[in-house]
Design an enzyme around this catalytic site. Sequence first.
Site: not given
Length: 884
Positions: A608, A613, A725, A611
């Site tokens: 999907l 990490f 964030d 990121g």
Amino acid sequence: MSYNVLTGSLPSSLFNLSSLCTFSVHKNYLSGSFLDVDLCHSWPRLQFLSLTDNKFTGQLPYLSNCTELVILSLSQNKFVGKIPVDIGNFKNLEELYLDFNGLTGTIPPTIGNLSSLKSLGLTQNNVKGSIPRDLGRLSRLVKFLIRRNGLSGPVPPEIFNISSLQVIEASDNALSGKFPSSSAVRLPSIEFISFANNKITGHVPSYFANFTKLHSFQVKNNSLYGPIPKNFGSLNLLETLHLGGNQLTGDPGVPTLDFLSSLFNCPFLKELVLSENPLNGTIPNSFGNSSSPLQLFCIDKCQIKGHIPKGIGSLKSLTRLCWANNNLSGNIPESIGGLERLQRLYLGNNSLEGCIPDELCLLRNLGELSLQNNKISESIPNCIGNLNLLQKVFLSSNRLTSSVPLGLWDLENLLFLDLSINSFYGNLPPSLSKLNAIQEIDLSQNQFTGNIPSTIGSLQTLSSLNLSQNFFTGSVPQTFGDQLKGLELLDLSFNNLSGAIPNSLEKLKFLNYLNLSFNYLSGEVPSGGRFVNFNAQSFLENKALCGRRDHCINTDSHSPLLYVDKVWKRKRGKTPSSVEQLTTVEHIVISYQELRRATNDFCESNLLGVGSFGSVYKGILSNGTTIAVKVLKLEMEGAVKSFDAECKVWRTIRHRNLVKVITTCSSPEVSALVLQYMSNGSLEKWLYSHNYCLSILQRVSMLIDIASALEYLHHGQAEAVVHCDVKPGNILLDEDMVAHVADFGLAKNLAKNKEETQTRTIGTLGYVAPEYGSAGKVSKKGDVYSFGIMLLEIMARKKPTDEMFAGEVTLRQWINVSIPDNVLEVVDAGLLSIEEGRDMNATESILVSILEIGLTCSEEVAEDRMDIKDVVPKLKKIKLALQH
């Protein structure tokens, strides 16, 4: 110069070789770009050029004047930009490979001018748009490879009329429409067809059976419907047939799936995958002859009913049988012992009865046995110890009784053992120490007695041990803490254990879940190691167990008993069928193996997003629940800290506009969060979609959702949580387009009555408050700043990092100088086009009000910003005005 270790850029002296006809430097580490190089001017006689599998960047080389070029291979580099329109000038070009780059734009229709072209490779780029009809003029085309792009629209019927075509590989796009009528199809040479993972609808045409050279036909995961053609059995060269993930059926009104009998006559068929279709029928008993080469036979999630045919044993070459998640009944036939090459047997989640036949022990190549969630009774065959290649045994939720045969504990290759929710009894033998590769053991909800063998401590690969809801006595073995260094889950609840909790358990530095409740343990709860993370829920109803400050664990409180009652009912009842049900109980356990199954082993087609990490995958649990699995890259610096931060936050928060976390899964290989699946993806995706534009009302509604979530985080609990964030990429939308805040990898908890804290980590560039960078200050005001910038981005459809915001000009400044008089010049033009019916003066006023909230939230000085709790009513007032 192939298969070498050449590095750096190409030396300029090469471009002086004017007589060069062939140049190949594939499979090296060469880099650089061709921005200022005209290869055709340098090499006017060039016929063969291969730069494959290097690290070249930038735009594709300028080649339009290479009139003698026959083969051009630029695959597996880092080229970007569009495919040049003048590529159609290569009149002699026979092979064009641009695969595995970062190319964008569309397929230029001029490629249709390449009258000599035989191979066209565009696999795995970012090319979008439709397939040009002009490509139908490529009368010599043999290979058409466009897999893994963003191509959409119907496949031009002209493509199906190229008589030379042997390979069409168009999977993993967004192609739609129907297959053309038979009159528009002429593919006498076709051997391979794949349109898997697209949006093609309509019937599977029976004319595909006329392609006598076809050996592979793959159309899984589309929207095809109607009966599967019977005449596919006439394809004498067919090796692979993948039709899974559609809405295909058998013949209407016919209970037996007769098309299967036809397919079993294909003399070379090796893979038959029909999974996830509403076939809703019974399997015929005829499986062809014993020389059938069929190796993979998958019809899971197909509403298959009736008995397993006795003829199944004739499939001598079968290595994988996937018939799980159906309505199969009756016994497992003894003839199953004839599947002498079988490696994986999946029959879980059916209604099978009777016993496990002894003939199963003839399957000497069996590596995985999955029979969970059936009605199988009696005992496990004593001969199971003969299956020394077994790695996975899943027999949970059946009616199995008696003791576990000793041979099972001798399986040295066993990795996963789940015998939970049965009626096994007897003692566990010390010999289970032979399971020296085991990773997970679940024997919960049985009737085992006696002491827990201390030899379990020798299973150093063990990450999960669940012995709960049995009748074990004695103490918790000291060896657990001394030797089980990788243990992550330990559940010994609902037994008759006594004695003290061994202090050695403090050594288990990876232990994430511990449940020792409802035993007769005594003494003090250890306070070191991971025990600092475990609350009273881990130790309930142990009469003589005392806490860390000499306060005994409260065993008289009604709330723990209520909690346990819910857990007990859930375990003894049906499996939850929705995320809402999954999240009503705190400690849901989903194993790493279950996540692998749910995501098809973290298959790229289920990816999907990616990121800083880790990656997020779509998955479907065995009970049908769709989930999102966030898998951390443990090798990335800061990943473990990010995972711990998310877990810390999710333990304490719950809000309708926060993405729900079902559970966590942590093992030596992976750390993962199991999340509620958001079917509409991220707000960022919708903002910058070329196919859809959000209305003002939709944008304001989402902003209310986001602000409500932040208000809860900042003011809804004793310790405020700062997200750190906030950005469109971390806002996910459910099926009703309701916004949910996600990704708490950088989140910080503020101590009670404390307004800020310090941090070394920062959020995403463009959304980070000034005080983050200057002083490392984390506060609620920082989240408000990020929210303000995001609000401006949502209304303007401009990222704060857009290239237009260079030097002193920022997104905020650009908007600030434009309101109130020039507000229409800074908001999203697409937004205005869909609001044409609205009074423009009123619209301007509303837009100004919205943007002023964003500007106030993003003030340079933190003290000048609004509090998020004041933002919500202002936005709700604006929404009310929009609805009138």
